[in-house]
Design a protein around this motif. Structure first.
Motif, PDB file in Angstrom:
ATOM      1  N   SER A  22     -13.491 -11.314  -1.114  1.00 45.02           N
ATOM      2  CA  SER A  22     -14.714 -10.554  -1.402  1.00 45.02           C
ATOM      3  C   SER A  22     -14.945  -9.671  -0.190  1.00 45.02           C
ATOM      4  O   SER A  22     -15.609 -10.078   0.780  1.00 45.02           O
ATOM      5  N   GLY A  23     -14.365  -8.473  -0.232  1.00 45.44           N
ATOM      6  CA  GLY A  23     -14.307  -7.598   0.940  1.00 45.44           C
ATOM      7  C   GLY A  23     -15.645  -7.356   1.622  1.00 45.44           C
ATOM      8  O   GLY A  23     -15.774  -7.543   2.828  1.00 45.44           O
ATOM      9  N   SER A  24     -16.649  -6.976   0.822  1.00 46.54           N
ATOM     10  CA  SER A  24     -17.917  -6.602   1.468  1.00 46.54           C
ATOM     11  C   SER A  24     -18.604  -7.835   2.069  1.00 46.54           C
ATOM     12  O   SER A  24     -19.255  -7.757   3.115  1.00 46.54           O
ATOM     13  N   THR A  53     -10.153   6.041   6.791  1.00 54.09           N
ATOM     14  CA  THR A  53     -11.588   6.110   7.081  1.00 54.09           C
ATOM     15  C   THR A  53     -12.289   4.773   6.830  1.00 54.09           C
ATOM     16  O   THR A  53     -13.212   4.428   7.545  1.00 54.09           O
ATOM     17  N   ARG A  54     -11.831   4.003   5.829  1.00 61.72           N
ATOM     18  CA  ARG A  54     -12.528   2.738   5.511  1.00 61.72           C
ATOM     19  C   ARG A  54     -12.047   1.570   6.357  1.00 61.72           C
ATOM     20  O   ARG A  54     -12.738   0.556   6.455  1.00 61.72           O
ATOM     21  N   THR A  55     -10.809   1.690   6.939  1.00 65.83           N
ATOM     22  CA  THR A  55     -10.285   0.527   7.683  1.00 65.83           C
ATOM     23  C   THR A  55      -9.746   0.850   9.074  1.00 65.83           C
ATOM     24  O   THR A  55      -9.617  -0.031   9.908  1.00 65.83           O
ATOM     25  N   ASP A  72      -3.255   2.925  -6.533  1.00 69.46           N
ATOM     26  CA  ASP A  72      -4.132   4.098  -6.580  1.00 69.46           C
ATOM     27  C   ASP A  72      -4.992   4.117  -5.311  1.00 69.46           C
ATOM     28  O   ASP A  72      -6.112   3.606  -5.277  1.00 69.46           O
ATOM     29  N   THR A  73      -4.426   4.671  -4.254  1.00 73.58           N
ATOM     30  CA  THR A  73      -5.149   4.746  -2.981  1.00 73.58           C
ATOM     31  C   THR A  73      -4.759   6.044  -2.287  1.00 73.58           C
ATOM     32  O   THR A  73      -3.973   6.832  -2.816  1.00 73.58           O
ATOM     33  N   SER A  74      -5.330   6.254  -1.087  1.00 75.05           N
ATOM     34  CA  SER A  74      -4.962   7.465  -0.337  1.00 75.05           C
ATOM     35  C   SER A  74      -4.977   7.149   1.148  1.00 75.05           C
ATOM     36  O   SER A  74      -5.713   6.263   1.601  1.00 75.05           O
ATOM     37  N   ASP A 118      -3.121  -4.841  -6.323  1.00 76.72           N
ATOM     38  CA  ASP A 118      -4.548  -4.920  -5.964  1.00 76.72           C
ATOM     39  C   ASP A 118      -4.819  -4.078  -4.710  1.00 76.72           C
ATOM     40  O   ASP A 118      -4.572  -4.511  -3.589  1.00 76.72           O
ATOM     41  N   ARG A 119      -5.356  -2.889  -4.922  1.00 80.41           N
ATOM     42  CA  ARG A 119      -5.547  -1.966  -3.789  1.00 80.41           C
ATOM     43  C   ARG A 119      -6.604  -2.454  -2.796  1.00 80.41           C
ATOM     44  O   ARG A 119      -6.667  -1.984  -1.674  1.00 80.41           O
ATOM     45  N   THR A 120      -7.460  -3.386  -3.245  1.00 82.56           N
ATOM     46  CA  THR A 120      -8.524  -3.839  -2.341  1.00 82.56           C
ATOM     47  C   THR A 120      -8.004  -4.802  -1.268  1.00 82.56           C
ATOM     48  O   THR A 120      -8.691  -5.065  -0.298  1.00 82.56           O
ATOM     49  N   ALA A 156      -9.178  -6.485  12.050  1.00 83.95           N
ATOM     50  CA  ALA A 156      -9.284  -6.540  10.586  1.00 83.95           C
ATOM     51  C   ALA A 156      -9.758  -5.212  10.002  1.00 83.95           C
ATOM     52  O   ALA A 156      -9.319  -4.824   8.930  1.00 83.95           O
ATOM     53  N   ASN A 157     -10.672  -4.557  10.698  1.00 83.10           N
ATOM     54  CA  ASN A 157     -11.208  -3.288  10.205  1.00 83.10           C
ATOM     55  C   ASN A 157     -11.873  -2.576  11.383  1.00 83.10           C
ATOM     56  O   ASN A 157     -12.702  -3.172  12.071  1.00 83.10           O
ATOM     57  N   ILE A 158     -11.515  -1.333  11.608  1.00 85.04           N
ATOM     58  CA  ILE A 158     -12.049  -0.596  12.762  1.00 85.04           C
ATOM     59  C   ILE A 158     -13.578  -0.488  12.682  1.00 85.04           C
ATOM     60  O   ILE A 158     -14.262  -0.485  13.707  1.00 85.04           O
TER      61      ILE A 158
HETATM   62  N1  COA Z   1      -8.098   2.813  -1.966  1.00 83.77           N
HETATM   63  C1  COA Z   1      -9.003   3.567  -2.602  1.00 83.77           C
HETATM   64  N2  COA Z   1     -10.166   3.074  -3.056  1.00 83.77           N
HETATM   65  C2  COA Z   1     -10.402   1.777  -2.842  1.00 83.77           C
HETATM   66  C3  COA Z   1      -9.484   0.933  -2.170  1.00 83.77           C
HETATM   67  C4  COA Z   1      -8.293   1.503  -1.725  1.00 83.77           C
HETATM   68  N3  COA Z   1      -7.357   0.797  -1.100  1.00 83.77           N
HETATM   69  N4  COA Z   1     -10.003  -0.311  -2.101  1.00 83.77           N
HETATM   70  C5  COA Z   1     -11.201  -0.255  -2.682  1.00 83.77           C
HETATM   71  N5  COA Z   1     -11.448   1.007  -3.139  1.00 83.77           N
HETATM   72  C6  COA Z   1     -12.611   1.505  -3.847  1.00 83.77           C
HETATM   73  C7  COA Z   1     -13.355   0.412  -4.582  1.00 83.77           C
HETATM   74  O1  COA Z   1     -12.763   0.165  -5.835  1.00 83.77           O
HETATM   75  C8  COA Z   1     -14.715   1.023  -4.682  1.00 83.77           C
HETATM   76  O2  COA Z   1     -14.716   1.927  -5.751  1.00 83.77           O
HETATM   77  P1  COA Z   1     -15.993   2.054  -6.721  1.00 83.77           P
HETATM   78  O3  COA Z   1     -17.114   2.450  -5.833  1.00 83.77           O
HETATM   79  O4  COA Z   1     -15.565   3.080  -7.695  1.00 83.77           O
HETATM   80  O5  COA Z   1     -16.165   0.688  -7.296  1.00 83.77           O
HETATM   81  C9  COA Z   1     -14.871   1.820  -3.392  1.00 83.77           C
HETATM   82  O6  COA Z   1     -13.532   1.996  -2.909  1.00 83.77           O
HETATM   83  C10 COA Z   1     -15.682   1.131  -2.340  1.00 83.77           C
HETATM   84  O7  COA Z   1     -15.253  -0.215  -2.271  1.00 83.77           O
HETATM   85  P2  COA Z   1     -15.851  -1.228  -1.243  1.00 83.77           P
HETATM   86  O8  COA Z   1     -15.242  -2.572  -1.457  1.00 83.77           O
HETATM   87  O9  COA Z   1     -17.351  -1.114  -1.244  1.00 83.77           O
HETATM   88  O10 COA Z   1     -15.311  -0.598   0.119  1.00 83.77           O
HETATM   89  P3  COA Z   1     -15.669  -1.015   1.566  1.00 83.77           P
HETATM   90  O11 COA Z   1     -16.167   0.162   2.272  1.00 83.77           O
HETATM   91  O12 COA Z   1     -16.479  -2.274   1.609  1.00 83.77           O
HETATM   92  O13 COA Z   1     -14.235  -1.358   2.144  1.00 83.77           O
HETATM   93  C11 COA Z   1     -12.854  -3.232   2.702  1.00 83.77           C
HETATM   94  C12 COA Z   1     -13.475  -2.419   1.570  1.00 83.77           C
HETATM   95  C13 COA Z   1     -12.024  -4.349   2.082  1.00 83.77           C
HETATM   96  C14 COA Z   1     -11.967  -2.340   3.522  1.00 83.77           C
HETATM   97  C15 COA Z   1     -13.976  -3.824   3.587  1.00 83.77           C
HETATM   98  O14 COA Z   1     -14.932  -4.447   2.795  1.00 83.77           O
HETATM   99  C16 COA Z   1     -13.482  -4.801   4.603  1.00 83.77           C
HETATM  100  O15 COA Z   1     -12.755  -4.454   5.505  1.00 83.77           O
HETATM  101  N6  COA Z   1     -13.907  -6.085   4.503  1.00 83.77           N
HETATM  102  C17 COA Z   1     -13.532  -7.083   5.467  1.00 83.77           C
HETATM  103  C18 COA Z   1     -12.109  -7.489   5.220  1.00 83.77           C
HETATM  104  C19 COA Z   1     -11.584  -8.400   6.267  1.00 83.77           C
HETATM  105  O16 COA Z   1     -11.961  -8.309   7.400  1.00 83.77           O
HETATM  106  N7  COA Z   1     -10.665  -9.250   5.863  1.00 83.77           N
HETATM  107  C20 COA Z   1      -9.931 -10.086   6.725  1.00 83.77           C
HETATM  108  C21 COA Z   1     -10.706 -11.196   7.290  1.00 83.77           C
HETATM  109  S1  COA Z   1      -9.718 -12.101   8.399  1.00 83.77           S
END
Ligand code: COA
Length: 332
Positions: free
Chosen positions: A216-218, A35-37, A27-29, A150-152, A254-256
């Motif tokens: 633990s993403g955040s 926008t998030r990555t 469940d993602t888009s 696991d979409r996260t 890892a993330n823009i």
């Molecule tokens: N698609 C849609 N929604 C998603 C999603 C996905 N793939 N992944 C998470 N969400 C949802 C969450 O469930 C959450 O929903 P909720 O508010 O209803 O609970 C919402 O998006 C926000 O989640 P959050 O975890 O706060 O998003 P974020 O902006 O922190 O982005 C990451 C998440 C993982 C992209 C970000 O934290 C990140 O990049 N962290 C670092 C990761 C990293 O660098 N890892 C490698 C290290 S080497």
């Protein structure tokens, strides 16, 4: 004499997995992921290939780039978070597939900072006079350790390999400083819990998907936005340089938004940071080497340019290498 990078190579599997493909799996888009990555698509390793195969392809390209034969290499160091087997090391498999003789080979486990650690280790071996040419590889197939429900996590990673060859270069050039750090207090933030001796694979561990990446993403995001500037500052200080001296920052991809944050912290133009995360996602230990190889092959690096390789990852670990680039000329 100094120690520098005298050849680069990379390999990306041909199979592309787009955000639109992922929309059909979890469940993602496309919009959320972009926008998030900053990721649009990533590569996935072929079913019948392994990370040693990707590592070999990247290494062959690096050897060609350096105008060297495999028999010129004295040591292989391979950084990975997804070793092909727990035993033997993946580097030994690479040594055999490359057709190298009985040169030493070992793996480095330092999360996604592995390449920075491996370059630093390889440099020491040449500086001490023990070896002359070291093949350093970052290779990962974290797609094989993802929970595809696991979409996260499953949207973030891609597979690939990158290689650099370290050798002697003219004095004053090459790797002019290194900085490494680790903080095991953050070990739980990013991990693959099962499959090692602490929690061997069992039916239960399989059912609970404990052999998959947990993050633990955040928390990792916050750590990254602190770690990258810390490593950058420390490595530049050791090199007696400032951020203004740096032509390109080649960060772990890892993330823009992490990279935007770093650019803002340093007040540098975003174009100074090399980015390819949109095409490949997070390829772990390979990401910095792939970005460096692409930059080098695009003829964008010139003699005397200062490059900063900087990474962070599981461990937690972080680190950087500062390099004054010189085009390698093989002495015939
Ligand atoms: N698609 C849609 N929604 C998603 C999603 C996905 N793939 N992944 C998470 N969400 C949802 C969450 O469930 C959450 O929903 P909720 O508010 O209803 O609970 C919402 O998006 C926000 O989640 P959050 O975890 O706060 O998003 P974020 O902006 O922190 O982005 C990451 C998440 C993982 C992209 C970000 O934290 C990140 O990049 N962290 C670092 C990761 C990293 O660098 N890892 C490698 C290290 S080497």
């Amino acid at each position: 004499m100094s120690v520098g990078i005298i050849g680069t190579g990379s390999y990306l599997p041909s199979k592309v997995l787009t955000n639109f493909d992922l929309e059909k799996i979890v469940d993602t888009s496309d919009e959320w992921i972009k926008t998030r990555t900053g990721i649009s698509e990533r590569r996935i390793i072929d079913d019948n290939a392994n990370i040693s195969d990707m590592a070999v392809e990247a290494s062959k390209k690096a050897l060609l780039d350096a105008d060297l034969e495999v028999s010129d290499i004295d040591l292989i160091i391979l950084a990975t978070c997804s070793p092909e087997t727990l035993m033997p090391s993946t580097s030994c498999l690479v040594q055999q597939k490359l057709g190298a003789k009985t040169i030493p080979a070992f793996d480095v486990s330092a999360g996604c900072t592995g390449l920075i650690y491996a370059i630093t280790i390889g440099t020491q071996f040449i500086e001490t006079g023990m070896y002359e040419k070291v093949l350093v590889i970052g290779a990962d197939a974290l797609s094989r350790h993802l929970d595809w429900t696991d979409r996260t996590t499953c949207v973030l990673f891609g597979d690939g390999a990158g290689a650099v060859i370290l050798g002697k270069v003219q004095k004053g050039y090459g790797i002019i400083s290194n900085y490494l750090a680790a903080d095991g207090k953050g070990a739980d933030l990013l991990k693959i819990p099962a499959g090692g001796s602490g929690l061997p694979a069992t039916e239960d561990s399989f059912e609970k998907k404990l052999h998959c990446v947990q993050m633990s993403g955040s928390e990792v995001f916050k750590f990254a936005t602190r770690a990258l500037p810390r490593a950058t500052k420390a490595a530049l200080k050791r090199a007696n340089l400032t951020i203004d001296d740096v032509k390109y920052i080649i960060p772990h991809q890892a993330n823009i938004r992490i990279l935007e944050n770093v650019a803002k912290k340093f007040g540098v133009g975003f174009d100074k940071l090399i980015k390819n995360i949109d095409k490949y996602g997070n390829t772990s230990t390979a990401s910095i080497a792939i970005a460096l190889d692409e930059l080098q092959r695009a003829n964008k690096i010139h003699e005397g340019d200062i490059l900063l390789l900087v990474g962070f990852g599981a461990g937690l670990t972080w680190g950087a290498n500062v390099i004054k680039w010189v085009k390698y000329k093989k002495s015939k």
